[in-house]
Design an enzyme around this catalytic site. Structure first.
Site, PDB file in Angstrom:
ATOM      1  N   ASP A 118       0.865  -1.161   0.000  1.00 48.73           N
ATOM      2  CA  ASP A 118       0.000   0.000   0.000  1.00 48.73           C
ATOM      3  C   ASP A 118       0.914   1.227   0.000  1.00 48.73           C
ATOM      4  OD1 ASP A 118      -2.402   1.563   0.298  1.00 48.73           O
ATOM      5  OD2 ASP A 118      -1.895   1.792   2.411  1.00 48.73           O
ATOM      6  N   ASP A 161      -0.120   5.050   0.892  1.00 51.40           N
ATOM      7  CA  ASP A 161      -0.348   6.053   1.935  1.00 51.40           C
ATOM      8  C   ASP A 161      -0.332   5.411   3.318  1.00 51.40           C
ATOM      9  OD1 ASP A 161      -0.837   8.118  -0.030  1.00 51.40           O
ATOM     10  OD2 ASP A 161      -2.753   7.141  -0.401  1.00 51.40           O
TER      11      ASP A 161
END
Length: 251
Positions: free
Chosen positions: A13, A15
């Site tokens: 991922d 953020d």
């Protein structure tokens, strides 16, 4: 320290895992929703708990719908190109995105040092790397952080929309990235800081799902399906005296 040898691919991922832009997203969502709620009677402000429960890690429109549903607010979906002034789900999403880009352009972004250290360690190991993000701004964030060339595959909100992928907590984004890297799910590691993202990794039966606790909480990430939880990616570096060529997974 971690043994990477059983794996062929690592699905990050963005953020909150690679860059601290989860904080920028949180601020943008808070500004947008509080501006919207201020025009309604009887509504309390948007909170950090609302962000974690209803928005974090989800595609933009899904996050808007989820939060509005929690407040029993019904808006039409509208069209993807609705302007920020539109009183629609898409319009609120546009407002949020405009605010995010304002903050990103003003403040810039630096990757977490521990994340850079892990990327540096994985680079010579032959492991294939992907970014898997619900955000449509993933490429802009990676460019701002100087990391766009570090990842072979980027599956973001734009790819998800074009491929009609269900957003996290469904596993579709991660499965799409693994397939693009020619890796079976059991050969891939998922790294996620959002509850919905960890749930997506667990639903995809990936070989290892690692929760990165940037505030969601150790127990919450484990309960969502994380096999292990770290507070920073430098905890996943190989032993200091390890030969990086021995980390290589099966291509």
């Amino acid at each position: 320290m971690m043994d990477w040898s059983p794996f062929a691919a690592v699905l990050f991922d963005l953020d909150g895992v690679i860059t601290p832009t989860a904080d920028v997203h949180r601020r943008a969502w808070t500004d947008m929703f509080n501006g919207f709620l201020a025009g309604l009677d009887g509504q309390q402000p948007f909170t950090d708990d609302d962000y974690v429960k209803f928005v974090d890690g989800k595609p933009r429109a899904d996050g808007v719908r989820s939060f509005l549903s929690s407040r029993s607010i019904d808006l039409p979906d509208g069209d993807a190109d609705d302007p920020a002034a539109a009183h629609t789900v898409a319009g609120l999403g546009t407002r949020k995105n405009d605010r995010f880009n304002e903050i990103l352009q003003r403040d810039g972004v630096d990757a977490y040092p521990g994340s850079i250290a892990l990327l540096d360690a994985l680079k010579p190991a032959g492991l294939r790397l992907a970014i898997v993000s619900s955000s449509r701004n993933a490429r802009a964030v990676l460019s701002a952080a100087g990391l766009l060339d570090r990842f072979e595959v980027i599956v973001d909100g734009n790819v998800g929309a074009e491929a009609h992928l269900d957003g996290k907590p469904a596993p579709d984004y991660f499965l799409h990235a693994a397939a693009a890297l020619n890796a079976a799910p059991e050969q891939a590691v998922v790294l996620e800081d959002a509850i919905s993202g960890v749930q997506a990794g667990a639903a995809g039966t990936f070989g290892l799902v690692i929760g990165v606790d940037r505030g969601a909480g150790h127990n919450a990430l484990v309960n969502a399906g994380a096999h292990q939880v770290v507070s920073d990616l430098d905890e996943l570096l190989p032993a200091g005296d390890a030969d990086p060529t021995q980390m290589q997974g099966t291509p």
